[in-house]
Design a protein around this motif. Structure first.
Motif, PDB file in Angstrom:
ATOM      1  N   SER A  41      77.745 -54.587  28.171  1.00  0.00           N
ATOM      2  CA  SER A  41      78.547 -55.196  27.104  1.00  0.00           C
ATOM      3  C   SER A  41      78.468 -56.716  27.154  1.00  0.00           C
ATOM      4  O   SER A  41      78.517 -57.392  26.121  1.00  0.00           O
ATOM      5  CB  SER A  41      80.007 -54.743  27.194  1.00  0.00           C
ATOM      6  OG  SER A  41      80.634 -55.237  28.362  1.00  0.00           O
ATOM      7  N   TYR A  45      77.579 -59.390  24.283  1.00  0.00           N
ATOM      8  CA  TYR A  45      78.515 -60.486  23.997  1.00  0.00           C
ATOM      9  C   TYR A  45      77.779 -61.824  23.973  1.00  0.00           C
ATOM     10  O   TYR A  45      78.040 -62.683  23.119  1.00  0.00           O
ATOM     11  CB  TYR A  45      79.616 -60.492  25.050  1.00  0.00           C
ATOM     12  CG  TYR A  45      80.748 -61.458  24.784  1.00  0.00           C
ATOM     13  CD1 TYR A  45      81.845 -61.078  24.028  1.00  0.00           C
ATOM     14  CD2 TYR A  45      80.722 -62.749  25.313  1.00  0.00           C
ATOM     15  CE1 TYR A  45      82.895 -61.953  23.798  1.00  0.00           C
ATOM     16  CE2 TYR A  45      81.752 -63.634  25.085  1.00  0.00           C
ATOM     17  CZ  TYR A  45      82.843 -63.227  24.327  1.00  0.00           C
ATOM     18  OH  TYR A  45      83.865 -64.120  24.099  1.00  0.00           O
ATOM     19  N   PRO A  53      80.774 -54.925  21.864  1.00  0.00           N
ATOM     20  CA  PRO A  53      81.103 -55.117  23.284  1.00  0.00           C
ATOM     21  C   PRO A  53      82.560 -54.788  23.608  1.00  0.00           C
ATOM     22  O   PRO A  53      82.845 -54.203  24.656  1.00  0.00           O
ATOM     23  CB  PRO A  53      80.813 -56.607  23.515  1.00  0.00           C
ATOM     24  CG  PRO A  53      79.818 -56.964  22.482  1.00  0.00           C
ATOM     25  CD  PRO A  53      80.166 -56.134  21.284  1.00  0.00           C
ATOM     26  N   ILE A  56      82.935 -51.084  23.797  1.00  0.00           N
ATOM     27  CA  ILE A  56      82.397 -50.568  25.059  1.00  0.00           C
ATOM     28  C   ILE A  56      83.371 -50.827  26.205  1.00  0.00           C
ATOM     29  O   ILE A  56      83.603 -49.959  27.055  1.00  0.00           O
ATOM     30  CB  ILE A  56      81.025 -51.215  25.356  1.00  0.00           C
ATOM     31  CG1 ILE A  56      79.999 -50.753  24.327  1.00  0.00           C
ATOM     32  CG2 ILE A  56      80.557 -50.875  26.776  1.00  0.00           C
ATOM     33  CD1 ILE A  56      78.677 -51.491  24.406  1.00  0.00           C
ATOM     34  N   SER A  57      83.973 -52.013  26.227  1.00  0.00           N
ATOM     35  CA  SER A  57      84.923 -52.337  27.301  1.00  0.00           C
ATOM     36  C   SER A  57      86.171 -51.457  27.223  1.00  0.00           C
ATOM     37  O   SER A  57      86.716 -51.052  28.250  1.00  0.00           O
ATOM     38  CB  SER A  57      85.300 -53.815  27.260  1.00  0.00           C
ATOM     39  OG  SER A  57      86.128 -54.114  26.151  1.00  0.00           O
ATOM     40  N   PRO A  70      84.377 -58.241  27.874  1.00  0.00           N
ATOM     41  CA  PRO A  70      82.921 -58.447  27.906  1.00  0.00           C
ATOM     42  C   PRO A  70      82.496 -59.901  28.060  1.00  0.00           C
ATOM     43  O   PRO A  70      81.358 -60.180  28.439  1.00  0.00           O
ATOM     44  CB  PRO A  70      82.448 -57.872  26.568  1.00  0.00           C
ATOM     45  CG  PRO A  70      83.660 -57.813  25.708  1.00  0.00           C
ATOM     46  CD  PRO A  70      84.806 -57.589  26.634  1.00  0.00           C
TER      47      PRO A  70
END
Length: 218
Positions: A41, A45, A53, A56-57, A70
């Protein structure tokens, strides 16, 4: 990137005696899982993406209980032991071979823009539940005791404990020799204040009794 991931995996074996083999580490270590998510991520970013990102985090947070923005910059050899409840803010910078335990927060202190999270040097250990807040610098080879709250810069080769955090060991020498840095006996500032109040009460009581004795003799 692969060298960095290899260093992250090696860090698990170096710092966790419970790690038995590579398959166990890859399958069961949430601290490593969230770091793999973060490495990917963070690349997204850096090229200017923001929503993906963050998604995903947040997915990594759902799966591991660990939240790493991220935007955070994390060098190789990073290790999160246990990990549940760890929070790392957007402008955090983390050096090499850093270890965090569960419940650690590397966070901000307000709504200011720009650099607002800590910079952590190399070979730093942050104990369980500790909070390191604001745009401060924790220099190399610092140890932060469990439950401490650190709001100011810490020089290298120091050990910090308490709320607010204060240096108790510097360059291997105790700043407060009467204290022993044991997890079961960390400094308790509330207890210290109560003891001070108790001592003041004793002095006041002694003074009042002394005055009463003088009045009776008169």
């Amino acid at each position: 990137m692969f060298d960095t991931i290899r260093a992250d995996i090696n860090a698990v074996f170096e710092r966790d005696p419970a790690a038995n083999n590579i398959f166990e580490v890859l399958l069961t270590y949430s601290g490593l899982h969230v770091l793999l998510f973060h490495r990917f991520s963070h690349i997204l970013y850096k090229i200017g993406l923001r929503t993906l990102p963050r998604f995903i985090s947040q997915l990594a947070r759902f799966l591991t209980g660990i939240e790493i923005h991220p935007g955070a910059q994390i060098a190789k050899g990073f290790f999160i032991d246990h990990g549940m409840g760890v929070v790392i803010g957007e402008t955090t910078e983390i050096g090499e071979n850093v270890t965090l335990y569960q419940g650690v927060t590397l966070g901000g202190t307000g709504k200011e823009k720009g650099k607002r999270h800590p910079t952590i040097g190399n070979n730093v250990v942050v104990g369980a539940g500790a909070k390191v807040l604001g745009s401060i610098k924790i220099n190399d080879c610092v140890k932060i005791g469990a439950g401490s709250v650190v709001l100011t810069d810490v020089e290298e080769n120091a050990t910090v404990v308490g709320v607010p955090g204060r240096v108790v060991i510097r360059d291997g020498k105790r700043v407060h020799p009467e204290r022993e840095l044991e997890h079961a006996d960390l400094p308790d500032p509330v207890k210290d204040q109560l003891l001070e109040l108790e001592e003041e009460f004793r002095k006041l009581k002694k003074e009042i009794l002394g005055r009463n004795s003088i009045d009776k003799t008169d």
